[in-house]
Design a protein around this motif. Structure first.
Motif, PDB file in Angstrom:
ATOM      1  N   PHE A 164       0.830  -1.208   0.000  1.00  0.00           N
ATOM      2  CA  PHE A 164       0.000   0.000   0.000  1.00  0.00           C
ATOM      3  C   PHE A 164       0.861   1.253   0.000  1.00  0.00           C
ATOM      4  CE2 PHE A 164      -2.966   3.094   2.011  1.00  0.00           C
ATOM      5  CZ  PHE A 164      -3.934   3.073   1.010  1.00  0.00           C
ATOM      6  N   ALA A 165       1.922   1.255   0.808  1.00  0.00           N
ATOM      7  CA  ALA A 165       2.794   2.424   0.893  1.00  0.00           C
ATOM      8  C   ALA A 165       3.611   2.622  -0.381  1.00  0.00           C
ATOM      9  CB  ALA A 165       3.732   2.291   2.085  1.00  0.00           C
ATOM     10  N   SER A 166       3.844   1.562  -1.142  1.00  0.00           N
ATOM     11  CA  SER A 166       4.702   1.668  -2.326  1.00  0.00           C
ATOM     12  C   SER A 166       3.937   1.981  -3.609  1.00  0.00           C
ATOM     13  CB  SER A 166       5.498   0.379  -2.515  1.00  0.00           C
ATOM     14  OG  SER A 166       4.629  -0.713  -2.758  1.00  0.00           O
TER      15      SER A 166
ATOM     16  N   PRO B 262      -1.353   6.484  -4.258  1.00  0.00           N
ATOM     17  CA  PRO B 262      -2.808   6.386  -4.072  1.00  0.00           C
ATOM     18  C   PRO B 262      -3.613   7.247  -5.037  1.00  0.00           C
ATOM     19  CG  PRO B 262      -1.832   7.731  -2.331  1.00  0.00           C
ATOM     20  CD  PRO B 262      -0.691   7.154  -3.113  1.00  0.00           C
ATOM     21  N   ARG B 263      -2.953   8.184  -5.711  1.00  0.00           N
ATOM     22  CA  ARG B 263      -3.653   9.080  -6.629  1.00  0.00           C
ATOM     23  C   ARG B 263      -3.621   8.584  -8.073  1.00  0.00           C
ATOM     24  NH1 ARG B 263      -1.085  12.468  -2.939  1.00  0.00           N
ATOM     25  NH2 ARG B 263      -2.492  13.885  -1.816  1.00  0.00           N
ATOM     26  N   MET B 264      -2.971   7.452  -8.303  1.00  0.00           N
ATOM     27  CA  MET B 264      -2.872   6.908  -9.656  1.00  0.00           C
ATOM     28  C   MET B 264      -3.659   5.618  -9.766  1.00  0.00           C
ATOM     29  SD  MET B 264       1.207   7.552 -10.348  1.00  0.00           S
ATOM     30  CE  MET B 264       1.207   6.871 -12.001  1.00  0.00           C
ATOM     31  N   THR B 265      -4.294   5.409 -10.902  1.00  0.00           N
ATOM     32  CA  THR B 265      -4.950   4.127 -11.146  1.00  0.00           C
ATOM     33  C   THR B 265      -3.901   3.045 -11.369  1.00  0.00           C
ATOM     34  OG1 THR B 265      -5.039   4.424 -13.548  1.00  0.00           O
ATOM     35  CG2 THR B 265      -6.905   5.292 -12.254  1.00  0.00           C
ATOM     36  N   ILE B 266      -4.332   1.799 -11.285  1.00  0.00           N
ATOM     37  CA  ILE B 266      -3.406   0.687 -11.495  1.00  0.00           C
ATOM     38  C   ILE B 266      -2.820   0.741 -12.906  1.00  0.00           C
ATOM     39  CG2 ILE B 266      -3.190  -1.820 -11.563  1.00  0.00           C
ATOM     40  CD1 ILE B 266      -3.625  -0.470  -8.751  1.00  0.00           C
ATOM     41  N   GLY B 267      -3.651   1.107 -13.888  1.00  0.00           N
ATOM     42  CA  GLY B 267      -3.159   1.220 -15.265  1.00  0.00           C
ATOM     43  C   GLY B 267      -2.057   2.254 -15.383  1.00  0.00           C
ATOM     44  N   ALA B 268      -2.241   3.415 -14.715  1.00  0.00           N
ATOM     45  CA  ALA B 268      -1.230   4.482 -14.773  1.00  0.00           C
ATOM     46  C   ALA B 268       0.047   4.068 -14.046  1.00  0.00           C
ATOM     47  CB  ALA B 268      -1.794   5.754 -14.158  1.00  0.00           C
TER      48      ALA B 268
ATOM     49  N   TYR C 222      -8.186   2.213  -8.116  1.00  0.00           N
ATOM     50  CA  TYR C 222      -7.092   2.793  -7.335  1.00  0.00           C
ATOM     51  C   TYR C 222      -6.617   1.784  -6.282  1.00  0.00           C
ATOM     52  CZ  TYR C 222      -8.183   7.256  -9.502  1.00  0.00           C
ATOM     53  OH  TYR C 222      -8.375   8.266 -10.418  1.00  0.00           O
ATOM     54  N   PRO C 223      -5.389   1.951  -5.778  1.00  0.00           N
ATOM     55  CA  PRO C 223      -4.840   0.967  -4.842  1.00  0.00           C
ATOM     56  C   PRO C 223      -5.720   0.669  -3.628  1.00  0.00           C
ATOM     57  CG  PRO C 223      -3.085   2.396  -5.610  1.00  0.00           C
ATOM     58  CD  PRO C 223      -4.365   2.952  -6.167  1.00  0.00           C
ATOM     59  N   HIS C 224      -6.420   1.686  -3.100  1.00  0.00           N
ATOM     60  CA  HIS C 224      -7.216   1.450  -1.887  1.00  0.00           C
ATOM     61  C   HIS C 224      -8.409   0.529  -2.147  1.00  0.00           C
ATOM     62  CE1 HIS C 224      -9.651   4.743  -3.659  1.00  0.00           C
ATOM     63  NE2 HIS C 224     -10.660   4.159  -3.022  1.00  0.00           N
ATOM     64  N   GLU C 225      -8.736   0.272  -3.407  1.00  0.00           N
ATOM     65  CA  GLU C 225      -9.870  -0.591  -3.736  1.00  0.00           C
ATOM     66  C   GLU C 225      -9.480  -2.070  -3.787  1.00  0.00           C
ATOM     67  OE1 GLU C 225     -12.661   1.185  -6.786  1.00  0.00           O
ATOM     68  OE2 GLU C 225     -10.893   2.424  -7.169  1.00  0.00           O
ATOM     69  N   PHE C 226      -8.228  -2.367  -3.477  1.00  0.00           N
ATOM     70  CA  PHE C 226      -7.745  -3.749  -3.575  1.00  0.00           C
ATOM     71  C   PHE C 226      -7.374  -4.289  -2.204  1.00  0.00           C
ATOM     72  CE2 PHE C 226      -7.012  -1.979  -7.744  1.00  0.00           C
ATOM     73  CZ  PHE C 226      -7.393  -3.012  -8.596  1.00  0.00           C
ATOM     74  N   SER C 227      -7.330  -5.607  -2.098  1.00  0.00           N
ATOM     75  CA  SER C 227      -6.821  -6.266  -0.895  1.00  0.00           C
ATOM     76  C   SER C 227      -5.295  -6.206  -0.889  1.00  0.00           C
ATOM     77  CB  SER C 227      -7.279  -7.720  -0.862  1.00  0.00           C
ATOM     78  OG  SER C 227      -6.650  -8.462  -1.907  1.00  0.00           O
TER      79      SER C 227
ATOM     80  N   GLY D 243      -3.131  -8.677  -0.849  1.00  0.00           N
ATOM     81  CA  GLY D 243      -2.566  -9.618  -1.822  1.00  0.00           C
ATOM     82  C   GLY D 243      -2.655  -9.100  -3.245  1.00  0.00           C
ATOM     83  N   GLN D 244      -3.793  -8.452  -3.588  1.00  0.00           N
ATOM     84  CA  GLN D 244      -3.937  -7.887  -4.934  1.00  0.00           C
ATOM     85  C   GLN D 244      -2.978  -6.731  -5.147  1.00  0.00           C
ATOM     86  OE1 GLN D 244      -8.193  -7.148  -4.589  1.00  0.00           O
ATOM     87  NE2 GLN D 244      -8.604  -8.619  -6.229  1.00  0.00           N
ATOM     88  N   ARG D 245      -2.799  -5.907  -4.110  1.00  0.00           N
ATOM     89  CA  ARG D 245      -1.855  -4.788  -4.239  1.00  0.00           C
ATOM     90  C   ARG D 245      -0.431  -5.309  -4.441  1.00  0.00           C
ATOM     91  NH1 ARG D 245      -5.251  -1.808  -0.321  1.00  0.00           N
ATOM     92  NH2 ARG D 245      -4.107  -2.736   1.429  1.00  0.00           N
ATOM     93  N   GLN D 246      -0.083  -6.393  -3.753  1.00  0.00           N
ATOM     94  CA  GLN D 246       1.256  -6.936  -3.939  1.00  0.00           C
ATOM     95  C   GLN D 246       1.416  -7.501  -5.349  1.00  0.00           C
ATOM     96  OE1 GLN D 246       4.146  -6.273  -3.254  1.00  0.00           O
ATOM     97  NE2 GLN D 246       4.443  -7.155  -1.202  1.00  0.00           N
ATOM     98  N   ARG D 247       0.363  -8.048  -5.920  1.00  0.00           N
ATOM     99  CA  ARG D 247       0.409  -8.510  -7.312  1.00  0.00           C
ATOM    100  C   ARG D 247       0.655  -7.334  -8.256  1.00  0.00           C
ATOM    101  NH1 ARG D 247      -1.873 -13.812  -8.318  1.00  0.00           N
ATOM    102  NH2 ARG D 247      -2.458 -14.770  -6.332  1.00  0.00           N
ATOM    103  N   VAL D 248       0.068  -6.184  -7.941  1.00  0.00           N
ATOM    104  CA  VAL D 248       0.331  -4.982  -8.739  1.00  0.00           C
ATOM    105  C   VAL D 248       1.802  -4.582  -8.614  1.00  0.00           C
ATOM    106  CG1 VAL D 248      -0.200  -2.525  -9.028  1.00  0.00           C
ATOM    107  CG2 VAL D 248      -2.046  -4.149  -8.545  1.00  0.00           C
ATOM    108  N   GLY D 249       2.332  -4.664  -7.383  1.00  0.00           N
ATOM    109  CA  GLY D 249       3.747  -4.349  -7.176  1.00  0.00           C
ATOM    110  C   GLY D 249       4.655  -5.280  -7.957  1.00  0.00           C
ATOM    111  N   ILE D 250       4.284  -6.554  -8.028  1.00  0.00           N
ATOM    112  CA  ILE D 250       5.063  -7.529  -8.799  1.00  0.00           C
ATOM    113  C   ILE D 250       4.989  -7.193 -10.288  1.00  0.00           C
ATOM    114  CG2 ILE D 250       5.199  -9.959  -9.487  1.00  0.00           C
ATOM    115  CD1 ILE D 250       4.159 -10.640  -6.636  1.00  0.00           C
ATOM    116  N   ALA D 251       3.772  -6.860 -10.767  1.00  0.00           N
ATOM    117  CA  ALA D 251       3.607  -6.504 -12.184  1.00  0.00           C
ATOM    118  C   ALA D 251       4.429  -5.272 -12.532  1.00  0.00           C
ATOM    119  CB  ALA D 251       2.124  -6.256 -12.481  1.00  0.00           C
ATOM    120  N   ARG D 252       4.461  -4.287 -11.635  1.00  0.00           N
ATOM    121  CA  ARG D 252       5.253  -3.076 -11.887  1.00  0.00           C
ATOM    122  C   ARG D 252       6.741  -3.404 -11.973  1.00  0.00           C
ATOM    123  NH1 ARG D 252       5.051   1.669  -7.511  1.00  0.00           N
ATOM    124  NH2 ARG D 252       5.932  -0.044  -6.277  1.00  0.00           N
TER     125      ARG D 252
END
Length: 322
Positions: free
Chosen positions: A103-105, A108-114, A153-158, A160-169
């Motif tokens: 969550f901290a990484s 919060p103002r950007m969508t997952i796509g951005a 946006y990140p706050h809409e995810f759990s 585990g899902q946020r960490q998957r976004v971090g892995i994708a990034r």
């Protein structure tokens, strides 16, 4: 012998402490003290140790998020310890990091796509928005998320899902080496296994190399090819994962291993309880840093600084008693 993907030589990182009327440097936190290791392509090197032992600082030094005090970081045969500008940007395409707190990484103002598009733009990897979107779709599929998630946006995810976004990034720029800085410690136990399995599948599929920093010794045993044990800024033992867990040499490693929970309490070996607290990295003990808490310590341990020496094949430890 092939050239190691990453070679670290006597890496030192200290953080100055300022005080007094003139705000001069009065002391320093010795976070990493003379760490050396090599890692080959496709390996996973596990880094374990107590909180404050320097694991995360070491990982950030490898990423050049912290400048080193001394020592060398050699990536693919090239010294990257002091590179700057475009050279540093190019290096960061090859070495990425997955942070502990998803969550901290994430902004919060950007969508997952951005968030996923940003590294593609920074590194000029694709010429058109359509090509970037295709790559983002590929990444989101790779980590097991749905494409409709891209407008959220990140706050809409759990977690585990946020960490998957971090892995994708981290995967967006096709890295060779990923520093996993406690990637599952902030997640529920039920989610940890999913993320660990995802990381291992991606390693097989993409030929990745990992430096895996964690507290959970069973997780490290599961994912690692080799394991390095750190204490107060130093590597005190390193060996192949199977060898280290079956036959730990250093008394600190033995104490860590004795703390691993086992499913069958009848098979539980005697717990090694260490006395005292971890010394301050501002003023570490003389000789072997572990001697104030070591059940095997003798007088020589207070004065002799042990070096990492081979105790058996591909197994090194820094202890004069073993």
């Amino acid at each position: 012998m092939s050239t190691p993907l990453l070679k670290v030589e006597n890496l030192v990182k200290s953080f100055p402490i300022h005080g007094g009327i003139f705000n001069r440097e009065v002391a320093s936190v010795k976070a990493v003290q003379g760490v050396s290791f090599e890692i080959n392509k496709g390996e996973t090197l596990g880094l374990v140790g107590e909180s404050g032992c320097g694991k995360s600082t070491l990982g950030r030094c490898l990423m050049r998020l912290h400048d080193t005090t001394s020592g060398k970081i050699i990536y693919n045969g090239k010294d990257i310890t002091h590179i700057e500008g475009e050279e540093l940007r190019e290096m960061r395409r090859k070495i990425q990091i997955i942070f502990q707190d998803p969550f901290a990484s994430l902004n919060p103002r950007m969508t997952i796509g951005a968030i996923l598009e940003e590294p593609l733009i920074i590194h000029n990897l694709y010429a058109t928005a359509k090509e970037r979107l295709d790559r983002i779709h590929e990444l989101i599929d790779l980590v097991g998320l749905r494409r409709e998630h891209l407008n959220r946006y990140p706050h809409e995810f759990s977690g585990g899902q946020r960490q998957r976004v971090g892995i994708a990034r981290a995967l967006a720029v096709n890295p060779e080496l990923i520093v996993c800085d406690e990637p599952v410690s902030a997640l529920d136990v039920s989610i940890q296994a999913q993320v660990i399995n995802l990381l291992m599948e991606l390693q097989q599929k993409l030929g990745l190399t990992y430096i895996f920093i964690a507290h959970d010794l069973k997780v490290v045993e599961h994912v690692s090819t080799r394991v390095a044990v750190m204490y107060l800024g130093k590597v005190v033992e390193m060996a192949d994962s199977e060898e280290l867990y079956k036959n730990p040499k250093h008394p600190y490693t033995k104490a860590l291993m004795s703390a691993i929970p086992v499913p069958d309490p009848r098979k539980k070996e005697e717990r090694i309880i260490l006395t005292g607290d971890v010394p301050s990295p501002i003023n570490p003990p003389s000789g072997c840093h572990f001697h104030p808490r070591c059940p095997m310590a003798i007088d020589d341990c207070k004065t002799i600084v042990p070096s990492l020496e081979a105790k058996s094949k591909d197994h090194i430890a820094s202890c004069i008693r073993v």
